[in-house]
Design a protein around this motif. Structure first.
Motif, PDB file in Angstrom:
ATOM      1  N   UNK A  22       2.193   8.634  -5.255  1.00 28.09           N
ATOM      2  CA  UNK A  22       1.527   7.523  -4.592  1.00 28.09           C
ATOM      3  C   UNK A  22       0.957   6.549  -5.610  1.00 28.09           C
ATOM      4  N   UNK A  23       0.755   7.039  -6.818  1.00 31.90           N
ATOM      5  CA  UNK A  23       0.244   6.166  -7.888  1.00 31.90           C
ATOM      6  C   UNK A  23       1.244   5.083  -8.255  1.00 31.90           C
ATOM      7  N   UNK A  24       2.501   5.217  -7.776  1.00 32.90           N
ATOM      8  CA  UNK A  24       3.502   4.177  -8.031  1.00 32.90           C
ATOM      9  C   UNK A  24       3.261   2.904  -7.261  1.00 32.90           C
ATOM     10  N   UNK A  25       2.399   2.947  -6.245  1.00 32.57           N
ATOM     11  CA  UNK A  25       2.051   1.738  -5.483  1.00 32.57           C
ATOM     12  C   UNK A  25       1.009   0.942  -6.270  1.00 32.57           C
ATOM     13  N   UNK A  26       1.400   0.361  -7.358  1.00 33.74           N
ATOM     14  CA  UNK A  26       0.443  -0.293  -8.254  1.00 33.74           C
ATOM     15  C   UNK A  26      -0.206  -1.528  -7.647  1.00 33.74           C
ATOM     16  N   UNK A  27       0.400  -2.081  -6.587  1.00 37.70           N
ATOM     17  CA  UNK A  27      -0.163  -3.276  -5.950  1.00 37.70           C
ATOM     18  C   UNK A  27      -0.934  -2.952  -4.680  1.00 37.70           C
ATOM     19  N   UNK A  28      -1.140  -1.685  -4.428  1.00 39.33           N
ATOM     20  CA  UNK A  28      -1.780  -1.268  -3.190  1.00 39.33           C
ATOM     21  C   UNK A  28      -3.227  -1.755  -3.121  1.00 39.33           C
ATOM     22  N   UNK A  29      -3.567  -2.361  -1.982  1.00 37.08           N
ATOM     23  CA  UNK A  29      -4.917  -2.856  -1.734  1.00 37.08           C
ATOM     24  C   UNK A  29      -5.636  -2.007  -0.693  1.00 37.08           C
ATOM     25  N   UNK A  30      -4.894  -1.521   0.299  1.00 37.94           N
ATOM     26  CA  UNK A  30      -5.497  -0.815   1.429  1.00 37.94           C
ATOM     27  C   UNK A  30      -4.664   0.420   1.728  1.00 37.94           C
ATOM     28  N   UNK A  31      -5.298   1.596   1.688  1.00 38.58           N
ATOM     29  CA  UNK A  31      -4.609   2.853   1.957  1.00 38.58           C
ATOM     30  C   UNK A  31      -5.406   3.644   2.984  1.00 38.58           C
ATOM     31  N   UNK A  32      -4.807   3.861   4.149  1.00 37.06           N
ATOM     32  CA  UNK A  32      -5.475   4.602   5.213  1.00 37.06           C
ATOM     33  C   UNK A  32      -4.613   5.788   5.630  1.00 37.06           C
ATOM     34  N   UNK A  33      -5.040   6.984   5.224  1.00 39.39           N
ATOM     35  CA  UNK A  33      -4.382   8.235   5.590  1.00 39.39           C
ATOM     36  C   UNK A  33      -5.317   9.110   6.424  1.00 39.39           C
ATOM     37  N   UNK A  34      -6.323   8.531   7.018  1.00 38.93           N
ATOM     38  CA  UNK A  34      -7.335   9.283   7.739  1.00 38.93           C
ATOM     39  C   UNK A  34      -6.800   9.870   9.040  1.00 38.93           C
ATOM     40  N   UNK A  35      -7.519  10.872   9.549  1.00 42.91           N
ATOM     41  CA  UNK A  35      -7.192  11.518  10.816  1.00 42.91           C
ATOM     42  C   UNK A  35      -5.758  12.075  10.814  1.00 42.91           C
ATOM     43  N   UNK A  90     -10.040   2.838   0.581  1.00 44.00           N
ATOM     44  CA  UNK A  90      -9.412   4.157   0.534  1.00 44.00           C
ATOM     45  C   UNK A  90      -9.987   5.008   1.662  1.00 44.00           C
ATOM     46  N   UNK A  91      -9.162   5.270   2.666  1.00 44.72           N
ATOM     47  CA  UNK A  91      -9.566   6.057   3.832  1.00 44.72           C
ATOM     48  C   UNK A  91      -8.833   7.400   3.804  1.00 44.72           C
ATOM     49  N   UNK A  92      -9.561   8.468   3.504  1.00 42.02           N
ATOM     50  CA  UNK A  92      -8.984   9.812   3.504  1.00 42.02           C
ATOM     51  C   UNK A  92      -9.769  10.748   4.414  1.00 42.02           C
ATOM     52  N   UNK A  93     -10.652  10.211   5.230  1.00 40.54           N
ATOM     53  CA  UNK A  93     -11.501  11.019   6.086  1.00 40.54           C
ATOM     54  C   UNK A  93     -10.735  11.743   7.176  1.00 40.54           C
ATOM     55  N   UNK A  94     -11.372  12.802   7.716  1.00 42.79           N
ATOM     56  CA  UNK A  94     -10.829  13.571   8.831  1.00 42.79           C
ATOM     57  C   UNK A  94      -9.459  14.186   8.498  1.00 42.79           C
ATOM     58  N   UNK A  95      -9.399  14.873   7.355  1.00 39.46           N
ATOM     59  CA  UNK A  95      -8.234  15.639   6.963  1.00 39.46           C
ATOM     60  C   UNK A  95      -8.677  17.061   6.639  1.00 39.46           C
ATOM     61  N   UNK A  96      -7.919  17.764   5.839  1.00 42.83           N
ATOM     62  CA  UNK A  96      -8.257  19.123   5.420  1.00 42.83           C
ATOM     63  C   UNK A  96      -8.240  19.219   3.901  1.00 42.83           C
TER      64      UNK A  96
END
Length: 330
Positions: free
Chosen positions: A101-114, A134-140
């Motif tokens: 995922x570090x290859x997305x060097x232009x990433x501004x918004x990442x939401x992987x929550x829930x 950076x949204x990583x909430x509600x995971x394990x």
């Protein structure tokens, strides 16, 4: 190039086809097989959620609440070098967050929550230096909060809540000088709140409730003059409430209940003219209720009970014309 976007052929039977960039992503995903196949099949239904820029590159992928199932490991991150916005929340993605995922060097918004993502947050996330949210909430997710997050100096929004993160809050978070929203609630975080939090002068909302944090609230928290919400309840915080909290003139909600706070309630809290919620109950606070709390003209909910307070209720509390709930029971 996998991310080129061109006009598609005329449609048949009025069925809309994806544009060139979308068709190539579809082919790329379907060709992977294995655990990613289910994910790829479901993605075909949501081409309208893929956005290309005028140059023909995919810049946004929005598949929120799309019924996705599978891992992220079959996705070719390098095929979308210009991707800036990724919305994959409220799905059933599982497995780890790939280091690719570090290859997305232009990433501004990442939401992987829930989702159901597990294991540790990869330290390679430090390479996403343009990331603002950076949204990583509600995971394990488990493991510790990686100190490498401190490299994300463009970050405005950081949400890691409702996982199984443990260990200390890294001092490196003090490097995130643009951070406005910090959500760490509902984890297993321990140790004390780092004093470096006082460097984050743009913070608006801090939520660290329901962890195992210990030690005192750092006095440097008084530097956060834009703070409107401070929730640190249901921890094991000890020591006194710092006088410097009285500097937080924008504060709307201060919730410190269910900790091990001791000593007296500082009179400086009376300067918080915008405060509507003050929850200090279920601690070990002592001495009298300061009369300065009668200056909290905006307060609607004042809960000081289940402490070791003594003396009489100050007459000044009668000035609290907006008060709806008052809890003083020992």
């Amino acid at each position: 190039m996998w991310d080129s976007c061109t006009m598609s052929m005329p449609t048949l039977a009025k069925r809309k086809k994806p544009c060139g960039c979308q068709a190539k992503i579809q082919y790329r995903l379907q060709g992977q097989g294995g655990p990613g196949t289910t994910l790829a099949i479901r993605w075909r239904r949501h081409w309208s959620s893929i956005t290309c820029n005028q140059a023909g590159s995919v810049i946004s992928l929005d598949l929120t609440n799309s019924g996705l199932k599978g891992t992220l490991h079959e996705f070719s991150f390098l095929s979308l070098p210009n991707l800036a916005y990724v919305y994959l929340s409220m799905n059933e993605l599982f497995g780890t967050i790939p280091i690719e995922i570090s290859g997305f060097s232009k990433l501004i918004y990442l939401d992987l929550s829930f989702n159901k993502l597990s294991r540790e947050i990869p330290p390679q996330i430090r390479l996403l230096t343009n990331l603002e949210a950076l949204h990583l909430g509600e995971n394990q997710l488990n493991g510790s909060v990686p100190l490498e997050i401190g490299h994300l100096k463009s970050l405005v929004y950081l949400s890691l809540h409702a996982n199984d993160l443990h260990g200390c809050i890294p001092n490196s978070l003090g490097n995130l000088i643009n951070l406005a929203y910090l959500y760490l609630r509902n984890n297993q975080l321990s140790c004390s709140i780092p004093s470096e939090i006082g460097n984050l002068s743009n913070l608006i909302d801090v939520d660290m409730k329901n962890n195992s944090l210990t030690g005192p609230i750092p006095s440097s928290i008084g530097n956060l003059e834009q703070l409107t919400w401070l929730n640190i309840y249901q921890n094991q915080i000890s020591g006194s409430i710092p006088l410097e909290i009285g500097n937080l003139k924008s504060l709307n909600s201060l919730r410190l209940q269910t900790n091990n706070l001791s000593c007296s309630i500082p009179s400086s809290l009376g300067a918080l003219s915008n405060l509507t919620f003050l929850h200090l109950f279920n601690n070990q606070l002592s001495s009298t209720i300061p009369k300065e709390l009668g200056n909290l003209k905006s307060i609607t909910n004042l809960q000081l009970g289940r402490n070791h307070l003594n003396g009489t209720v100050p007459v000044s509390l009668g000035n609290l014309s907006h008060l709806e709930l008052l809890f003083l029971k020992r």
